[in-house]
Design an enzyme around this catalytic site. Structure first.
Site, PDB file in Angstrom:
ATOM      1  N   LYS A   1       1.980  -6.765  -9.696  1.00 36.04           N
ATOM      2  CA  LYS A   1       1.274  -7.970  -9.236  1.00 36.04           C
ATOM      3  C   LYS A   1      -0.053  -7.597  -8.567  1.00 36.04           C
ATOM      4  CE  LYS A   1       3.211 -10.653  -5.891  1.00 36.04           C
ATOM      5  NZ  LYS A   1       2.280 -11.021  -4.813  1.00 36.04           N
TER       6      LYS A   1
ATOM      7  N   ARG B   1      -6.091  -7.649  -9.037  1.00 33.48           N
ATOM      8  CA  ARG B   1      -7.365  -6.931  -8.866  1.00 33.48           C
ATOM      9  C   ARG B   1      -8.081  -6.761 -10.200  1.00 33.48           C
ATOM     10  NH1 ARG B   1      -4.004  -6.038  -4.779  1.00 33.48           N
ATOM     11  NH2 ARG B   1      -4.767  -5.288  -2.771  1.00 33.48           N
TER      12      ARG B   1
ATOM     13  N   SER C   1      -3.091  -3.753   6.389  1.00 39.54           N
ATOM     14  CA  SER C   1      -3.017  -4.833   5.395  1.00 39.54           C
ATOM     15  C   SER C   1      -3.961  -4.542   4.244  1.00 39.54           C
ATOM     16  CB  SER C   1      -3.389  -6.172   6.040  1.00 39.54           C
ATOM     17  OG  SER C   1      -3.632  -7.128   5.020  1.00 39.54           O
TER      18      SER C   1
ATOM     19  N   ASP D   1       7.046  -5.323   0.949  1.00 39.15           N
ATOM     20  CA  ASP D   1       7.651  -6.423   0.179  1.00 39.15           C
ATOM     21  C   ASP D   1       9.124  -6.160  -0.148  1.00 39.15           C
ATOM     22  OD1 ASP D   1       5.294  -7.843   0.241  1.00 39.15           O
ATOM     23  OD2 ASP D   1       4.559  -6.988  -1.629  1.00 39.15           O
TER      24      ASP D   1
ATOM     25  N   ARG E   1      10.024 -13.858   6.975  1.00 42.33           N
ATOM     26  CA  ARG E   1      11.062 -13.039   6.318  1.00 42.33           C
ATOM     27  C   ARG E   1      12.004 -12.349   7.291  1.00 42.33           C
ATOM     28  NH1 ARG E   1       7.525 -10.648   1.220  1.00 42.33           N
ATOM     29  NH2 ARG E   1       7.577 -12.613   0.041  1.00 42.33           N
TER      30      ARG E   1
HETATM   31  C1  S3P Z   1      -0.597  -7.191  -1.288  1.00 44.35           C
HETATM   32  C2  S3P Z   1      -0.514  -6.690  -0.032  1.00 44.35           C
HETATM   33  C3  S3P Z   1       0.613  -6.939   0.885  1.00 44.35           C
HETATM   34  C4  S3P Z   1       1.821  -7.501   0.160  1.00 44.35           C
HETATM   35  C5  S3P Z   1       1.469  -8.544  -0.836  1.00 44.35           C
HETATM   36  C6  S3P Z   1       0.477  -8.008  -1.869  1.00 44.35           C
HETATM   37  C7  S3P Z   1      -1.791  -6.877  -2.092  1.00 44.35           C
HETATM   38  O1  S3P Z   1       0.190  -7.842   1.886  1.00 44.35           O
HETATM   39  O2  S3P Z   1       2.753  -8.024   1.086  1.00 44.35           O
HETATM   40  O3  S3P Z   1       2.628  -8.991  -1.532  1.00 44.35           O
HETATM   41  O4  S3P Z   1      -1.764  -7.059  -3.333  1.00 44.35           O
HETATM   42  O5  S3P Z   1      -2.788  -6.450  -1.510  1.00 44.35           O
HETATM   43  P1  S3P Z   1      -0.566  -7.285   3.194  1.00 44.35           P
HETATM   44  O6  S3P Z   1      -1.561  -6.335   2.737  1.00 44.35           O
HETATM   45  O7  S3P Z   1      -1.187  -8.457   3.889  1.00 44.35           O
HETATM   46  O8  S3P Z   1       0.525  -6.665   4.016  1.00 44.35           O
END
Ligand code: S3P
Length: 417
Positions: free
Chosen positions: A20, A25, A160, A305, A336
């Site tokens: 995903k 991206r 993040s 996740d 969660r």
């Molecule tokens: C993601 C980053 C994560 C993840 C999300 C997808 C991404 O979130 O929980 O499902 O694709 O950059 P955070 O970076 O806010 O933790």
């Protein structure tokens, strides 16, 4: 409502959907770059469809043929658009940085869950680069107005990838150098793809720096998503033997394997190779007796996740587990910490909520029961695993949210034709 029957064994080989994070991206970055690209094994779950919809509305041309996407980047972005990001945190957070970088005015909106999630975490650092962003009490709708960006050195309080990516996407259009430092390194798909598209990217430990760059489209072969494979890996550990094929094992994403090591889960990585700049492997997992574990803040980002699923495995383990430093779980598609604790309790397990995690007293066996997904895809899929492994099975309420990241999850599981 969907009834999930318990099973004595669960075995098989599985091809899982595309990653995903990488799919989002590949669509967004190519959609704003020079040229044309083909993306193969793309995930066409609802979240990535949201990214497609937004990029098309901005002017990118995207042709979809199954899991193959042909993306033509646009230099002329439509202005004044109201873009619906659906349920997708990655779409709204990355697009905020993308739009600020491109200097386009746009309003980003989302569904009820997305509209309750924090947006200041991207708006604030982007304002340090000179971006002009207005949130609605720190949440969506988010309005972005054109501005001239300058580089900045930003230290994040939380790890993040979404926030880091938003800053980097703005940073490649800013004058001077932009750096982001995280307390713990989060997934690095943005840095990798931007570099492959010709951006000036420098990675030093937890710090990523970029400077002004023009991007050229690049083909992307998307590996299967370890976050989707994790449910089938967990079923192998609980109930038999599973082989998940062609799974991305980027080291910023393999925290589930660290959790497996600690739990005592038997697994092996077969047929390791590099495909499209990302390492992949076939992951074989076998039924294992599990023991209680401890996980702390440093280990959380690489399994962010998967934590509801890891907590479930702890409930099936022998002994007490303690997961801390995971406060971020409170601001995901659902809270969660609360929804995972409720899931485990409803199956007959013993899970106590902490402000930033869980204490789980493993019982080795759970009776089963009914679980509400709270419209959170990861909670619905974790519930399915928990119910298959339980003694009596039970219902999942509102199961269809799986389509966010894994549209044919229940078919692969053999639950629905
Ligand atoms: C993601 C980053 C994560 C993840 C999300 C997808 C991404 O979130 O929980 O499902 O694709 O950059 P955070 O970076 O806010 O933790």
């Amino acid at each position: 409502m969907l009834f999930i029957q318990s099973r004595n064994t669960f075995e098989g080989e599985f091809d899982l959907p595309g990653d995903k994070s990488i799919t989002h991206r590949a669509i967004m970055f190519n959609g704003g770059a020079e040229g044309e690209a083909v993306i193969t094994n793309a995930l066409m779950g609802e979240d990535c469809v949201s990214t497609c919809r937004c990029m098309r509305a901005l002017g990118a041309q995207i042709d979809i043929d199954g899991t193959t996407l042909r993306v033509q980047g646009t230099p002329n972005f439509r202005r004044g658009m109201r873009l619906d990001c659906g349920n997708s945190g990655t779409t709204i957070r990355l697009l905020t940085g993308f739009a600020a970088g491109k200097g386009i005015d746009v309003t980003l909106v989302g569904d009820a869950s997305l509209s309750s999630r924090p947006m200041n975490r991207v708006a604030q650092p982007l304002s340090l680069l000179g971006a002009n962003i207005r949130t609605t009490d720190g949440r969506a709708p988010v309005e972005i107005a054109p501005s001239v960006l300058h580089g900045a050195d930003i230290a994040l309080q939380i790890a993040s990838a979404q926030v880091k990516s938003a800053i980097l996407l703005a940073g490649i259009s800013a004058s001077g150098k932009t750096s982001v430092t995280e307390p713990v390194k989060s997934r690095d798909h943005t840095e990798r793809l931007l570099a492959a598209m010709g951006a000036n990217v420098c990675v030093e430990g937890n710090k990523v720096s970029v400077s002004k760059s023009e991007l050229s489209c690049v083909d992307v072969r998307v590996p299967s998503d370890i976050s989707s494979a994790a449910y089938f890996m967990a079923l192998g550990a609980l109930k038999g033997k599973t082989l998940c094929k062609n799974v991305g094992i980027n080291p910023t994403r393999t925290g589930i394997l660290t959790a497996f090591d600690k739990l005592g889960v038997k697994y092996s990585l077969l047929n390791k190779r590099v495909s499209g700049g990302e390492e992949t492997a076939d992951i074989l997992v076998e039924r294992s007796l599990m023991r209680g574990i401890t996980l702390t803040a440093e280990e959380v980002p690489s399994m962010i996740d998967e934590l509801p699923l890891v907590a479930l495995l702890c409930a099936y383990a022998d002994g007490e587990s303690r997961i801390t430093g995971a406060k971020e779980l409170r601001v995901k598609e659902s809270d969660r910490i609360r929804t995972t604790a409720e899931l485990i309790q409803n199956l007959g397990g013993d899970c106590e909520e902490l402000e930033d995690g869980f204490v789980i007293r493993g019982k080795k066996k759970l009776v089963g029961g009914n679980v509400d997904s709270y419209l959170d895809h990861r909670i619905a899929m974790t519930a399915a695993v928990g119910l298959i492994a339980s003694e009596n099975g039970g219902y999942i309420l509102r199961p269809d949210c799986c389509a966010i990241s894994f549209p044919d999850f229940f078919e692969k599981l053999g639950v629905r034709a």
